[in-house]
Structures are given as C-alpha cells and as structure tokens.
Scaffold this active site. Structure first.
Site, PDB file in Angstrom:
ATOM      1  N   ALA A  68       0.766  -1.320   0.152  1.00  0.00           N
ATOM      2  CA  ALA A  68      -0.085   0.309   0.455  1.00  0.00           C
ATOM      3  C   ALA A  68       0.822   0.840   0.021  1.00  0.00           C
ATOM      4  O   ALA A  68       1.706   1.317   0.170  1.00  0.00           O
ATOM      5  CB  ALA A  68      -1.242  -0.352   1.319  1.00  0.00           C
ATOM      6  N   GLY A 113       0.688  -4.890   1.482  1.00  0.00           N
ATOM      7  CA  GLY A 113      -0.760  -5.521   0.103  1.00  0.00           C
ATOM      8  C   GLY A 113      -0.014  -5.974  -0.775  1.00  0.00           C
ATOM      9  O   GLY A 113      -1.348  -6.325  -1.566  1.00  0.00           O
ATOM     10  N   GLU A 116      -0.673  -9.652  -0.067  1.00  0.00           N
ATOM     11  CA  GLU A 116      -1.591  -9.657  -0.008  1.00  0.00           C
ATOM     12  C   GLU A 116      -2.479  -9.910  -1.527  1.00  0.00           C
ATOM     13  O   GLU A 116      -3.756 -10.306  -1.245  1.00  0.00           O
ATOM     14  CB  GLU A 116      -2.245  -8.667   0.824  1.00  0.00           C
ATOM     15  CG  GLU A 116      -1.601  -9.030   2.280  1.00  0.00           C
ATOM     16  CD  GLU A 116      -1.877  -7.541   3.107  1.00  0.00           C
ATOM     17  OE1 GLU A 116      -1.404  -6.123   2.391  1.00  0.00           O
ATOM     18  OE2 GLU A 116      -2.643  -7.224   4.252  1.00  0.00           O
ATOM     19  N   GLU A 136       4.586  -4.936   7.557  1.00  0.00           N
ATOM     20  CA  GLU A 136       3.799  -3.671   8.338  1.00  0.00           C
ATOM     21  C   GLU A 136       5.031  -3.542   9.594  1.00  0.00           C
ATOM     22  O   GLU A 136       4.408  -2.318  10.160  1.00  0.00           O
ATOM     23  CB  GLU A 136       2.781  -3.869   8.116  1.00  0.00           C
ATOM     24  CG  GLU A 136       1.824  -4.312   6.652  1.00  0.00           C
ATOM     25  CD  GLU A 136       2.411  -5.045   5.797  1.00  0.00           C
ATOM     26  OE1 GLU A 136       2.612  -6.175   6.201  1.00  0.00           O
ATOM     27  OE2 GLU A 136       1.184  -5.042   5.010  1.00  0.00           O
TER      28      GLU A 136
HETATM   29  N1  CAA Z   1       4.291   3.065  -1.204  1.00  0.00           N
HETATM   30  C1  CAA Z   1       4.519   4.237  -1.690  1.00  0.00           C
HETATM   31  N2  CAA Z   1       6.369   4.879  -2.197  1.00  0.00           N
HETATM   32  C2  CAA Z   1       6.666   3.459  -2.321  1.00  0.00           C
HETATM   33  C3  CAA Z   1       6.399   1.731  -1.608  1.00  0.00           C
HETATM   34  C4  CAA Z   1       5.516   2.102  -1.510  1.00  0.00           C
HETATM   35  N3  CAA Z   1       4.669   0.930  -0.192  1.00  0.00           N
HETATM   36  N4  CAA Z   1       7.271   1.532  -1.689  1.00  0.00           N
HETATM   37  C5  CAA Z   1       8.695   1.608  -3.174  1.00  0.00           C
HETATM   38  N5  CAA Z   1       7.674   3.225  -3.095  1.00  0.00           N
HETATM   39  C6  CAA Z   1       8.681   4.119  -4.003  1.00  0.00           C
HETATM   40  C7  CAA Z   1       9.882   4.571  -3.097  1.00  0.00           C
HETATM   41  O1  CAA Z   1       9.723   6.092  -2.298  1.00  0.00           O
HETATM   42  C8  CAA Z   1      10.344   5.219  -4.114  1.00  0.00           C
HETATM   43  O2  CAA Z   1      10.899   6.711  -4.616  1.00  0.00           O
HETATM   44  P1  CAA Z   1      11.374   7.355  -4.808  1.00  0.00           P
HETATM   45  O3  CAA Z   1      12.047   7.108  -5.965  1.00  0.00           O
HETATM   46  O4  CAA Z   1      10.592   8.720  -5.381  1.00  0.00           O
HETATM   47  O5  CAA Z   1      12.488   7.816  -4.221  1.00  0.00           O
HETATM   48  C9  CAA Z   1      10.470   4.405  -5.942  1.00  0.00           C
HETATM   49  O6  CAA Z   1       8.696   3.540  -4.927  1.00  0.00           O
HETATM   50  C10 CAA Z   1      11.696   3.433  -5.220  1.00  0.00           C
HETATM   51  O7  CAA Z   1      12.104   2.999  -3.902  1.00  0.00           O
HETATM   52  P2  CAA Z   1      12.589   2.720  -3.230  1.00  0.00           P
HETATM   53  O8  CAA Z   1      14.316   3.574  -3.884  1.00  0.00           O
HETATM   54  O9  CAA Z   1      12.729   2.364  -2.189  1.00  0.00           O
HETATM   55  O10 CAA Z   1      13.587   0.844  -4.379  1.00  0.00           O
HETATM   56  P3  CAA Z   1      14.692   0.304  -3.655  1.00  0.00           P
HETATM   57  O11 CAA Z   1      14.706  -0.908  -4.629  1.00  0.00           O
HETATM   58  O12 CAA Z   1      16.120   0.174  -3.452  1.00  0.00           O
HETATM   59  O13 CAA Z   1      14.050  -0.588  -2.491  1.00  0.00           O
HETATM   60  C11 CAA Z   1      12.025  -1.872  -2.073  1.00  0.00           C
HETATM   61  C12 CAA Z   1      12.740  -1.322  -2.918  1.00  0.00           C
HETATM   62  C13 CAA Z   1      12.320  -2.459  -0.581  1.00  0.00           C
HETATM   63  C14 CAA Z   1      10.278  -2.711  -2.423  1.00  0.00           C
HETATM   64  C15 CAA Z   1      11.444  -0.564  -0.934  1.00  0.00           C
HETATM   65  O14 CAA Z   1      10.800   0.535  -2.169  1.00  0.00           O
HETATM   66  C16 CAA Z   1      10.305  -0.914   0.112  1.00  0.00           C
HETATM   67  O15 CAA Z   1      10.754  -1.735   1.342  1.00  0.00           O
HETATM   68  N6  CAA Z   1       9.241  -0.589  -0.018  1.00  0.00           N
HETATM   69  C17 CAA Z   1       8.317  -0.137   1.474  1.00  0.00           C
HETATM   70  C18 CAA Z   1       7.858  -1.941   1.244  1.00  0.00           C
HETATM   71  C19 CAA Z   1       6.841  -1.921   2.539  1.00  0.00           C
HETATM   72  O16 CAA Z   1       6.681  -2.117   3.470  1.00  0.00           O
HETATM   73  N7  CAA Z   1       6.020  -2.396   1.745  1.00  0.00           N
HETATM   74  C20 CAA Z   1       4.828  -2.520   2.842  1.00  0.00           C
HETATM   75  C21 CAA Z   1       3.561  -1.564   2.692  1.00  0.00           C
HETATM   76  S1  CAA Z   1       2.356  -1.453   3.639  1.00  0.00           S
HETATM   77  C22 CAA Z   1       1.131  -2.117   3.303  1.00  0.00           C
HETATM   78  O17 CAA Z   1       1.143  -2.157   2.510  1.00  0.00           O
HETATM   79  C23 CAA Z   1      -0.173  -1.771   4.707  1.00  0.00           C
HETATM   80  C24 CAA Z   1      -0.982  -3.048   4.020  1.00  0.00           C
HETATM   81  O18 CAA Z   1      -1.449  -4.010   4.886  1.00  0.00           O
HETATM   82  C25 CAA Z   1      -2.212  -2.500   3.106  1.00  0.00           C
END
Ligand code: CAA
Length: 262
Positions: A68, A113, A116, A136
């Site tokens: 998400a 998400g 999920e 999360e």
């Molecule tokens: N939401 C919003 N933006 C996201 C995102 C997310 N979940 N995941 C990645 N992005 C964005 C980053 O902010 C980045 O944007 P910018 O270029 O504008 O800075 C872009 O996507 C590229 O991401 P990274 O630079 O972080 O890429 P990376 O290769 O270094 O890392 C990754 C990849 C490990 C997937 C890392 O992006 C990450 O950890 N993302 C979040 C993963 C996460 O925690 N997901 C769970 C979200 S909470 C949820 O989903 C709740 C639910 O159950 C409904």
C-alpha cells in the site's frame, strides 16, 4: 479490446484478461487512485463472459506491488486507516470471488499489500527474482488488506506468524517451499508461463472450472459439512450442461472433447 485507466492497464486476448498494475515509479504501490481503478475493472471483468481467465502482474522489472502507498498512509488517523483497510479488503475479496480464475504473475517485490494481492489470487506464479513479505510491523502497523488472515490460511499459522512478527522478506524459492507460490519461472518466461497455464485452464470445461473456484472458496469459509453440501449442488448442476455430455461422450468414444462453455 484495450481499456486504459491511469494506474492500471487492461487487455483481453482470446479469453485471457491481462491486468498490469502501472505505477512503476512507485513500484506499483497501491494508492487510492489505483485501488479505485482496480475496483471498477474487476466489476467490468466479472460481468464479461468472454474473459475466462485473468492474469495480474506489475509493470516494470522490479516490482509486482511494493505494498500500500506509504506516502498516502503516513498522516492517516486511526479512523482513516480503518476506512482505507476496509476499502482494500473489499477489493481483494472482490478479486478473490470474481467468477474467473485469477493467476498472479509476480514479477518482483510483492510486499505488504502486494503479497496480500497475490494471496487473493487463485494461483501464484513467481519470477525467480520475486520477493515476498509482510513488512508492516517495521512500519508500525499490521497488514491491512487481509494479510493476517490469508497468509495463515495459505501457509499455516506458525509460519505466517513468523513472517508477520519478523517482517522478513523471502525469495521465490523460500516462498515456494512455504507453499506461498505454485510455480517459479525464469523472469523472462514469467508471462508466457502464466499464459500457458491460463490456456490449459481455457481448454477445460468452463462452467465446472468456475464452479470449482466457487466451491473451494465457499468451503474454505465454512465447515466441512456445509462445504460438502455445496459441492453436491454444483456437482449436480454440471449434469445440466452440454459440456458434461460432451466430456463424457468424448471419453467413452475415445476422442478429445470439444467444449463450448455451455
Ligand atoms: N509506497 C509508496 N512508495 C513506495 C513504496 C510504497 N509501498 N515502495 C516503494 N515506493 C517508492 C519509493 O518511495 C521510491 O520513490 P522515489 O523514487 O520517489 O524515492 C520508489 O518507489 C523506488 O523505491 P526505492 O527507492 O525504495 O527502491 P529500492 O530498490 O531501494 O527498494 C523496496 C525496494 C525494498 C521494495 C523498498 O521500496 C521498500 O521497502 N518499499 C516498501 C515496502 C513495504 O514496506 N511495503 C508495505 C507497505 S504497508 C502495506 O502494504 C499495508 C497493508 O497491508 C495494506
């Protein structure tokens, strides 16, 4: 036919509907805009009898869905969070229960998400580069789009709790070992593998394919006796179809069946 939304691409071809989640700059993170479009698209697909199998994947070579949208959730209140969670849950339940089988072609990160979403699909094919997890608790929340429920149902509560409590991210091999994915494919063969599976399903009788989905889903949410009773009803229903007559006549005549979906 090609329908273009802002965050979702959709194409149909010979009975296969291909959904591509398309926010590659944010690793296809699920914001409200994308979720609303997916919701509308699922309504469209559920009513389209020409679409027999759905494949869902992410655009770009890095992510299926990285979760998400964290930027959108960052300043949410508890009540807004609950509303957002219920919205995502309703869409994933809709996905899980559309009549057609849905194959997730997981092309990269399937986190939060994203994991999920993959779990709400019927079958998961992972690229060997795919990574799965529910991170999360490292963000100060619990999974909100069904992860605490579908992960434990899919891989068992002990393994699910380990992934949920640790926020560990697992690779495709480990996801396969856990039973989280059905098939692993080389990255450049992911979509062709998903299409081959879709075509195999398409070659079968479609009424019972859809009834199998309904029966498994109904049975998983109820007791065995009720599930068995539901199965008896849909089993009987099959005998009212032309494809049942064709399938059994073809078997007895030692030839291949020619199913019409009727
Ligand atoms: N939401 C919003 N933006 C996201 C995102 C997310 N979940 N995941 C990645 N992005 C964005 C980053 O902010 C980045 O944007 P910018 O270029 O504008 O800075 C872009 O996507 C590229 O991401 P990274 O630079 O972080 O890429 P990376 O290769 O270094 O890392 C990754 C990849 C490990 C997937 C890392 O992006 C990450 O950890 N993302 C979040 C993963 C996460 O925690 N997901 C769970 C979200 S909470 C949820 O989903 C709740 C639910 O159950 C409904």
């Amino acid at each position: 036919m090609v329908t273009t939304y802002n965050n979702v691409l959709y194409q149909t071809d010979n009975g296969i509907g291909m959904i591509t989640l398309n926010r590659p700059k944010a690793l296809n993170a699920l914001n409200s805009g994308l979720l609303k479009e997916l919701d509308s698209l699922l309504d469209e697909i559920a009513q389209d009898d020409n679409v027999k199998v759905v494949i869902i994947t992410g655009s770009g070579d890095k992510a299926f869905v990285a979760g998400a949208d964290i930027s959108e959730m960052q300043s949410m209140s508890a009540l807004a969070g609950r509303t957002f969670g219920k919205f995502g849950q309703a869409i994933f339940s809709k996905l899980e229960n559309i009549p057609q089988p849905v194959i997730a072609a997981v092309n990269g990160f399937a986190l939060g998400g994203g994991c999920e979403l993959a779990m709400a699909c019927d079958i998961r094919i992972a690229s060997e580069k795919a990574k799965f997890g529910q991170p999360e608790v490292s963000l100060g929340i619990v999974p909100g789009f069904g992860g605490t429920q579908r992960l434990s149902r899919l891989i068992g509560k002990g393994r699910a709790k380990e992934l949920l409590y640790t926020a560990d991210i697992v690779d495709a091999q480990e996801a396969y070992r856990l039973g989280l994915v059905n098939i692993i494919a080389p990255a450049d063969e992911l979509i062709s593998t998903a299409k081959a599976l879709a075509e195999k399903i398409l070659s079968r009788a479609q009424v019972p394919v859809q009834l199998c989905k309904a029966a498994v889903n109904t049975g998983m949410d109820t007791d065995l006796e009720s599930g068995i009773a539901y199965e008896a009803e849909v089993f009987g229903l099959c005998f009212a179809t032309a494809d049942q007559k064709e399938g059994m006549t073809a078997f007895v005549g030692k030839r291949k069946p020619n199913f019409t979906g009727k």
